[in-house]
Design a protein around this motif. Structure first.
Motif, PDB file in Angstrom:
ATOM      1  N   ASP A 278     -35.285   8.644  37.956  1.00 44.21           N
ATOM      2  CA  ASP A 278     -34.505   7.788  38.862  1.00 44.21           C
ATOM      3  C   ASP A 278     -33.124   7.459  38.306  1.00 44.21           C
ATOM      4  OD1 ASP A 278     -36.415   7.682  40.892  1.00 44.21           O
ATOM      5  OD2 ASP A 278     -37.466   6.017  39.940  1.00 44.21           O
ATOM      6  N   VAL A 279     -32.474   8.470  37.779  1.00 45.70           N
ATOM      7  CA  VAL A 279     -31.136   8.300  37.210  1.00 45.70           C
ATOM      8  C   VAL A 279     -30.097   8.301  38.339  1.00 45.70           C
ATOM      9  CG1 VAL A 279     -29.379   9.471  35.798  1.00 45.70           C
ATOM     10  CG2 VAL A 279     -31.746   9.282  34.990  1.00 45.70           C
ATOM     11  N   VAL A 280     -29.110   7.409  38.252  1.00 41.89           N
ATOM     12  CA  VAL A 280     -28.060   7.354  39.274  1.00 41.89           C
ATOM     13  C   VAL A 280     -26.720   7.864  38.747  1.00 41.89           C
ATOM     14  CG1 VAL A 280     -29.174   5.475  40.526  1.00 41.89           C
ATOM     15  CG2 VAL A 280     -27.516   4.930  38.732  1.00 41.89           C
ATOM     16  N   ALA A 281     -26.599   8.022  37.424  1.00 42.47           N
ATOM     17  CA  ALA A 281     -25.386   8.574  36.819  1.00 42.47           C
ATOM     18  C   ALA A 281     -25.739   9.104  35.441  1.00 42.47           C
ATOM     19  CB  ALA A 281     -24.288   7.509  36.712  1.00 42.47           C
ATOM     20  N   LEU A 282     -24.977  10.122  35.003  1.00 42.16           N
ATOM     21  CA  LEU A 282     -25.244  10.728  33.697  1.00 42.16           C
ATOM     22  C   LEU A 282     -23.925  11.095  33.044  1.00 42.16           C
ATOM     23  CD1 LEU A 282     -27.553  11.718  31.832  1.00 42.16           C
ATOM     24  CD2 LEU A 282     -27.339  13.958  32.929  1.00 42.16           C
ATOM     25  N   ASP A 283     -23.662  10.503  31.871  1.00 40.53           N
ATOM     26  CA  ASP A 283     -22.425  10.769  31.147  1.00 40.53           C
ATOM     27  C   ASP A 283     -22.522  12.094  30.393  1.00 40.53           C
ATOM     28  OD1 ASP A 283     -21.539   8.309  32.046  1.00 40.53           O
ATOM     29  OD2 ASP A 283     -22.106   7.260  30.192  1.00 40.53           O
ATOM     30  N   ALA A 284     -21.362  12.582  29.978  1.00 41.15           N
ATOM     31  CA  ALA A 284     -21.303  13.863  29.276  1.00 41.15           C
ATOM     32  C   ALA A 284     -22.096  13.844  27.973  1.00 41.15           C
ATOM     33  CB  ALA A 284     -19.851  14.236  29.004  1.00 41.15           C
ATOM     34  N   ASP A 285     -22.263  12.670  27.368  1.00 43.94           N
ATOM     35  CA  ASP A 285     -23.010  12.589  26.108  1.00 43.94           C
ATOM     36  C   ASP A 285     -24.508  12.393  26.328  1.00 43.94           C
ATOM     37  OD1 ASP A 285     -23.149   9.993  26.998  1.00 43.94           O
ATOM     38  OD2 ASP A 285     -22.425   9.069  25.135  1.00 43.94           O
ATOM     39  N   GLY A 286     -24.939  12.468  27.582  1.00 40.98           N
ATOM     40  CA  GLY A 286     -26.356  12.345  27.891  1.00 40.98           C
ATOM     41  C   GLY A 286     -26.828  10.942  28.178  1.00 40.98           C
ATOM     42  N   THR A 287     -25.910   9.976  28.199  1.00 37.26           N
ATOM     43  CA  THR A 287     -26.289   8.598  28.521  1.00 37.26           C
ATOM     44  C   THR A 287     -26.510   8.465  30.016  1.00 37.26           C
ATOM     45  OG1 THR A 287     -25.013   7.723  26.661  1.00 37.26           O
ATOM     46  CG2 THR A 287     -25.616   6.176  28.401  1.00 37.26           C
TER      47      THR A 287
END
Length: 319
Positions: A117-126
Protein backbone atom coordinates in the motif's frame (compact mmCIF):
# COMPACT_ATOMS: atom_id res chain seq x y z
CA UNK A 1 20.04 3.15 -15.32
CA UNK A 2 18.84 -0.12 -13.83
CA UNK A 3 15.51 -1.52 -14.84
CA UNK A 4 12.45 -1.16 -12.62
CA UNK A 5 10.08 -4.08 -13.11
CA UNK A 6 6.40 -3.15 -13.27
CA UNK A 7 4.04 -6.10 -13.08
CA UNK A 8 1.14 -5.27 -15.38
CA UNK A 9 -2.46 -5.29 -14.15
CA UNK A 10 -4.91 -5.62 -17.03
CA UNK A 11 -8.24 -7.15 -17.99
CA UNK A 12 -9.38 -8.84 -21.16
CA UNK A 13 -12.27 -6.41 -21.51
CA UNK A 14 -10.60 -3.07 -20.81
CA UNK A 15 -6.87 -3.66 -21.28
CA UNK A 16 -4.24 -1.97 -19.12
CA UNK A 17 -5.55 -0.75 -15.77
CA UNK A 18 -4.89 2.78 -14.59
CA UNK A 19 -2.77 1.57 -11.66
CA UNK A 20 -0.28 0.08 -14.15
CA UNK A 21 0.10 3.48 -15.80
CA UNK A 22 0.66 5.00 -12.37
CA UNK A 23 3.39 2.44 -11.63
CA UNK A 24 5.11 3.13 -14.97
CA UNK A 25 5.07 6.84 -14.15
CA UNK A 26 6.55 6.15 -10.72
CA UNK A 27 9.13 3.77 -12.15
CA UNK A 28 10.60 6.52 -14.35
CA UNK A 29 11.76 8.28 -11.18
CA UNK A 30 13.65 5.18 -10.08
CA UNK A 31 15.20 3.82 -13.27
CA UNK A 32 14.17 2.47 -16.66
CA UNK A 33 10.61 1.10 -16.63
CA UNK A 34 10.23 -2.49 -17.85
CA UNK A 35 6.75 -3.98 -17.93
CA UNK A 36 6.16 -7.63 -17.05
CA UNK A 37 3.11 -9.19 -18.69
CA UNK A 38 1.91 -12.44 -17.13
CA UNK A 39 -0.81 -14.15 -19.12
CA UNK A 40 -1.85 -16.33 -21.99
CA UNK A 41 -0.65 -16.33 -25.58
CA UNK A 42 -0.76 -12.91 -27.22
CA UNK A 43 -1.29 -10.99 -23.98
CA UNK A 44 1.76 -8.74 -24.39
CA UNK A 45 1.00 -7.80 -27.98
CA UNK A 46 -2.47 -6.59 -27.03
CA UNK A 47 -1.05 -4.32 -24.30
CA UNK A 48 2.23 -3.17 -25.88
CA UNK A 49 1.00 0.11 -27.39
CA UNK A 50 -0.47 1.37 -24.12
CA UNK A 51 2.54 0.30 -22.07
CA UNK A 52 4.88 2.04 -24.52
CA UNK A 53 2.79 5.21 -24.38
CA UNK A 54 3.54 5.48 -20.67
CA UNK A 55 7.24 4.81 -20.81
CA UNK A 56 7.84 1.07 -20.84
CA UNK A 57 11.18 0.69 -22.60
CA UNK A 58 10.95 -3.08 -22.50
CA UNK A 59 8.24 -5.69 -22.11
CA UNK A 60 8.97 -9.09 -20.59
CA UNK A 61 6.26 -11.42 -21.85
CA UNK A 62 5.57 -14.54 -19.79
CA UNK A 63 2.86 -16.19 -21.85
CA UNK A 64 1.82 -19.78 -21.32
CA UNK A 65 -1.01 -22.08 -20.36
CA UNK A 66 0.56 -22.47 -16.90
CA UNK A 67 0.42 -18.73 -16.30
CA UNK A 68 -3.13 -18.32 -17.59
CA UNK A 69 -4.61 -21.55 -16.35
CA UNK A 70 -3.52 -21.56 -12.71
CA UNK A 71 -3.69 -19.13 -9.82
CA UNK A 72 -0.85 -16.86 -8.70
CA UNK A 73 1.86 -19.42 -7.83
CA UNK A 74 3.26 -19.80 -11.38
CA UNK A 75 3.35 -16.02 -11.77
CA UNK A 76 5.43 -15.63 -8.61
CA UNK A 77 7.86 -18.33 -9.76
CA UNK A 78 8.39 -16.75 -13.19
CA UNK A 79 8.80 -13.32 -11.64
CA UNK A 80 11.34 -14.61 -9.10
CA UNK A 81 13.44 -16.12 -11.89
CA UNK A 82 13.31 -12.85 -13.81
CA UNK A 83 14.35 -10.77 -10.78
CA UNK A 84 17.33 -13.04 -10.12
CA UNK A 85 18.44 -12.69 -13.74
CA UNK A 86 18.05 -8.94 -14.38
CA UNK A 87 18.73 -7.62 -10.83
CA UNK A 88 16.29 -4.68 -11.11
CA UNK A 89 16.45 -1.49 -9.05
CA UNK A 90 12.93 -2.21 -7.73
CA UNK A 91 9.82 -4.29 -8.36
CA UNK A 92 6.41 -2.64 -8.41
CA UNK A 93 3.08 -4.45 -8.20
CA UNK A 94 -0.43 -3.15 -7.70
CA UNK A 95 -2.00 -3.28 -4.25
CA UNK A 96 -4.77 -5.49 -5.57
CA UNK A 97 -5.74 -8.87 -4.18
CA UNK A 98 -3.63 -10.69 -6.76
CA UNK A 99 -0.79 -8.15 -6.72
CA UNK A 100 -0.33 -8.47 -2.98
CA UNK A 101 -0.33 -12.26 -3.11
CA UNK A 102 2.24 -12.35 -5.90
CA UNK A 103 4.39 -9.86 -3.99
CA UNK A 104 4.20 -11.91 -0.78
CA UNK A 105 5.16 -15.13 -2.56
CA UNK A 106 7.97 -13.30 -4.37
CA UNK A 107 9.32 -11.93 -1.09
CA UNK A 108 9.50 -15.46 0.34
CA UNK A 109 11.21 -16.85 -2.76
CA UNK A 110 13.81 -14.06 -2.75
CA UNK A 111 14.17 -13.79 1.04
CA UNK A 112 13.34 -10.14 0.47
CA UNK A 113 11.55 -7.45 2.44
CA UNK A 114 8.17 -6.18 1.24
CA UNK A 115 6.15 -2.98 1.63
CA UNK A 116 2.44 -2.79 0.79
CA UNK A 117 0.00 0.00 0.00
CA UNK A 118 2.76 2.42 -0.94
CA UNK A 119 1.67 5.84 -2.24
CA UNK A 120 5.14 7.19 -3.13
CA UNK A 121 8.65 5.81 -3.55
CA UNK A 122 11.86 7.84 -3.49
CA UNK A 123 14.91 7.04 -5.59
CA UNK A 124 16.71 5.70 -2.51
CA UNK A 125 13.92 3.19 -1.85
CA UNK A 126 12.16 5.15 0.89
CA UNK A 127 8.45 4.43 0.63
CA UNK A 128 5.55 6.53 1.85
CA UNK A 129 2.54 4.71 3.28
CA UNK A 130 -0.71 6.05 4.67
CA UNK A 131 -1.85 4.36 7.87
CA UNK A 132 -4.82 4.51 10.23
CA UNK A 133 -7.29 5.75 7.60
CA UNK A 134 -5.07 8.57 6.48
CA UNK A 135 -4.30 10.00 9.92
CA UNK A 136 -0.64 8.88 9.90
CA UNK A 137 2.06 9.09 7.23
CA UNK A 138 4.73 6.38 7.49
CA UNK A 139 8.18 6.38 5.86
CA UNK A 140 9.64 2.90 5.38
CA UNK A 141 12.50 1.08 3.66
CA UNK A 142 13.15 -2.54 2.86
CA UNK A 143 16.10 -3.69 4.99
CA UNK A 144 16.72 -6.95 3.15
CA UNK A 145 16.99 -7.09 -0.63
CA UNK A 146 15.65 -4.68 -3.23
CA UNK A 147 12.61 -2.38 -2.91
CA UNK A 148 9.67 -4.74 -3.44
CA UNK A 149 6.47 -2.73 -3.10
CA UNK A 150 2.80 -2.84 -3.92
CA UNK A 151 1.45 0.52 -5.06
CA UNK A 152 -1.90 1.75 -3.87
CA UNK A 153 -4.18 2.64 -6.82
CA UNK A 154 -4.87 6.33 -7.44
CA UNK A 155 -1.72 7.43 -5.62
CA UNK A 156 -0.47 9.63 -8.46
CA UNK A 157 -1.52 10.96 -11.84
CA UNK A 158 -0.24 8.88 -14.78
CA UNK A 159 1.89 10.89 -17.23
CA UNK A 160 2.62 9.71 -20.79
CA UNK A 161 6.24 9.33 -21.89
CA UNK A 162 6.12 7.64 -25.30
CA UNK A 163 8.61 4.85 -25.91
CA UNK A 164 8.92 1.95 -28.33
CA UNK A 165 9.26 -1.11 -26.15
CA UNK A 166 11.28 -4.14 -27.13
CA UNK A 167 9.49 -7.39 -26.32
CA UNK A 168 11.39 -10.29 -24.78
CA UNK A 169 9.63 -13.63 -24.51
CA UNK A 170 10.32 -15.41 -21.24
CA UNK A 171 10.64 -19.17 -20.94
CA UNK A 172 8.02 -20.26 -18.44
CA UNK A 173 9.23 -23.07 -16.18
CA UNK A 174 7.07 -23.83 -13.16
CA UNK A 175 7.06 -26.64 -10.62
CA UNK A 176 4.27 -29.11 -10.05
CA UNK A 177 3.77 -27.50 -6.64
CA UNK A 178 2.86 -24.28 -8.45
CA UNK A 179 -0.05 -26.01 -10.16
CA UNK A 180 -2.15 -27.05 -7.21
CA UNK A 181 -4.96 -24.56 -7.90
CA UNK A 182 -6.33 -24.53 -11.44
CA UNK A 183 -8.72 -22.02 -12.97
CA UNK A 184 -11.64 -24.17 -14.11
CA UNK A 185 -14.07 -21.47 -15.19
CA UNK A 186 -14.14 -17.77 -15.96
CA UNK A 187 -17.38 -15.84 -15.78
CA UNK A 188 -17.43 -12.33 -17.24
CA UNK A 189 -18.96 -9.87 -14.81
CA UNK A 190 -21.87 -8.02 -16.35
CA UNK A 191 -20.77 -4.48 -17.17
CA UNK A 192 -22.97 -1.51 -17.90
CA UNK A 193 -22.08 1.65 -19.73
CA UNK A 194 -20.57 3.29 -16.66
CA UNK A 195 -16.78 3.44 -16.22
CA UNK A 196 -15.05 1.15 -13.75
CA UNK A 197 -15.02 2.66 -10.26
CA UNK A 198 -11.26 2.99 -9.76
CA UNK A 199 -10.76 4.27 -13.32
CA UNK A 200 -13.52 6.89 -13.39
CA UNK A 201 -12.86 10.63 -13.53
CA UNK A 202 -16.29 11.34 -11.99
CA UNK A 203 -17.85 9.34 -9.14
CA UNK A 204 -21.22 9.85 -7.47
CA UNK A 205 -21.52 7.95 -4.19
CA UNK A 206 -24.49 7.34 -1.94
CA UNK A 207 -24.67 6.68 1.77
CA UNK A 208 -27.09 5.64 4.47
CA UNK A 209 -28.89 8.95 4.06
CA UNK A 210 -30.57 7.55 0.95
CA UNK A 211 -32.73 5.42 3.22
CA UNK A 212 -33.11 2.32 1.05
CA UNK A 213 -31.83 0.52 -2.04
CA UNK A 214 -34.55 1.90 -4.32
CA UNK A 215 -33.40 5.47 -3.71
CA UNK A 216 -29.99 4.65 -5.20
CA UNK A 217 -31.64 5.39 -8.55
CA UNK A 218 -30.98 9.05 -7.67
CA UNK A 219 -27.26 8.31 -7.43
CA UNK A 220 -27.28 6.32 -10.66
CA UNK A 221 -29.18 9.02 -12.53
CA UNK A 222 -26.77 11.77 -11.49
CA UNK A 223 -23.77 9.57 -12.27
CA UNK A 224 -25.11 8.85 -15.75
CA UNK A 225 -25.75 12.53 -16.43
CA UNK A 226 -22.15 13.31 -15.44
CA UNK A 227 -20.71 10.33 -17.32
CA UNK A 228 -19.39 8.89 -14.08
CA UNK A 229 -19.32 5.77 -11.93
CA UNK A 230 -21.46 4.89 -8.92
CA UNK A 231 -19.98 4.36 -5.47
CA UNK A 232 -21.34 3.64 -2.02
CA UNK A 233 -20.31 4.08 1.59
CA UNK A 234 -19.73 1.14 3.89
CA UNK A 235 -22.91 2.00 5.80
CA UNK A 236 -24.93 1.83 2.58
CA UNK A 237 -23.32 -1.46 1.57
CA UNK A 238 -23.78 -3.01 5.01
CA UNK A 239 -27.43 -1.95 4.91
CA UNK A 240 -27.89 -3.79 1.62
CA UNK A 241 -28.50 -0.66 -0.45
CA UNK A 242 -25.79 -1.43 -3.04
CA UNK A 243 -23.37 -4.28 -3.88
CA UNK A 244 -20.07 -4.53 -2.00
CA UNK A 245 -17.88 -4.16 -5.11
CA UNK A 246 -18.93 -0.51 -5.29
CA UNK A 247 -17.84 0.35 -1.75
CA UNK A 248 -15.47 3.29 -1.41
CA UNK A 249 -13.36 3.48 1.73
CA UNK A 250 -10.65 1.90 3.82
CA UNK A 251 -12.16 -1.58 3.48
CA UNK A 252 -13.43 -0.91 -0.04
CA UNK A 253 -11.84 0.75 -3.04
CA UNK A 254 -9.56 3.76 -3.05
CA UNK A 255 -10.50 6.35 -5.66
CA UNK A 256 -9.12 9.69 -6.75
CA UNK A 257 -11.37 11.12 -9.48
CA UNK A 258 -11.48 14.66 -10.78
CA UNK A 259 -14.92 15.04 -9.18
CA UNK A 260 -16.36 13.09 -6.25
CA UNK A 261 -19.98 13.73 -5.26
CA UNK A 262 -21.08 12.41 -1.85
CA UNK A 263 -24.83 12.10 -1.32
CA UNK A 264 -26.13 11.33 2.14
CA UNK A 265 -22.68 10.28 3.36
CA UNK A 266 -21.68 11.43 6.85
CA UNK A 267 -17.97 11.22 6.06
CA UNK A 268 -16.65 8.83 8.68
CA UNK A 269 -12.87 8.46 8.60
CA UNK A 270 -13.25 4.98 7.08
CA UNK A 271 -14.93 6.47 4.01
CA UNK A 272 -12.70 9.53 3.76
CA UNK A 273 -9.62 7.28 3.65
CA UNK A 274 -10.80 5.99 0.30
CA UNK A 275 -11.71 9.27 -1.43
CA UNK A 276 -10.06 12.24 0.25
CA UNK A 277 -7.44 12.61 -2.49
CA UNK A 278 -10.17 13.39 -5.06
CA UNK A 279 -9.40 16.60 -6.93
CA UNK A 280 -12.80 18.19 -6.21
CA UNK A 281 -15.28 16.97 -3.60
CA UNK A 282 -18.92 18.04 -3.48
CA UNK A 283 -21.20 16.87 -0.68
CA UNK A 284 -24.92 16.99 0.07
CA UNK A 285 -26.01 16.25 3.62
CA UNK A 286 -28.78 17.58 5.84
CA UNK A 287 -26.49 17.61 8.90
CA UNK A 288 -24.37 20.79 8.89
CA UNK A 289 -21.94 19.11 11.33
CA UNK A 290 -21.32 16.07 9.11
CA UNK A 291 -17.56 15.28 8.91
CA UNK A 292 -17.77 15.08 5.11
CA UNK A 293 -17.88 18.89 4.99
CA UNK A 294 -14.37 18.98 6.50
CA UNK A 295 -12.91 17.62 3.25
CA UNK A 296 -15.50 18.91 0.78
CA UNK A 297 -14.66 21.75 -1.61
CA UNK A 298 -18.36 22.43 -2.09
CA UNK A 299 -21.07 21.54 0.38
CA UNK A 300 -24.85 21.76 0.33
CA UNK A 301 -26.70 21.49 3.62
CA UNK A 302 -30.09 20.20 2.61
CA UNK A 303 -32.35 17.29 1.78
CA UNK A 304 -30.71 15.25 -0.98
CA UNK A 305 -34.15 14.22 -2.26
CA UNK A 306 -34.73 17.87 -3.10
CA UNK A 307 -31.21 18.91 -4.06
CA UNK A 308 -30.30 16.02 -6.38
CA UNK A 309 -33.37 16.23 -8.67
CA UNK A 310 -32.80 19.99 -8.99
CA UNK A 311 -29.14 19.44 -9.86
CA UNK A 312 -30.07 16.77 -12.38
CA UNK A 313 -32.56 19.08 -14.06
CA UNK A 314 -29.98 21.86 -14.35
CA UNK A 315 -27.48 19.44 -15.88
CA UNK A 316 -30.05 18.33 -18.46
CA UNK A 317 -30.65 21.96 -19.47
CA UNK A 318 -26.94 22.45 -20.16
CA UNK A 319 -26.30 19.27 -22.12
Amino acid sequence: MSEVLVVVEATREFGVKKVTLEMLTLARELGTPAAVVLGGAGAAQALAAKLGEFGAGKIYAAESEEIDGYLVAPKATVLADLVKRVQPAAVLLASSQEGKEIAARLAVKLDNGILTDVVALDADGTATQVAFAGSTIVKSKVTRGLPLVTVRPNSLTPAPAPATPAVEQLTVQVRETDKLARVVQRVAEQKGTRPELTEASVIVSGGRGLGNADNFTLVEELADLLGGAVGASRAAVDSGFYPHQFQVGQTGKTVSPQLYVALGISGAIQHRAGMQTSKTIAAVNKDPEAPIFEVADYGVVGDLFTVVPQAAEEIRKRR
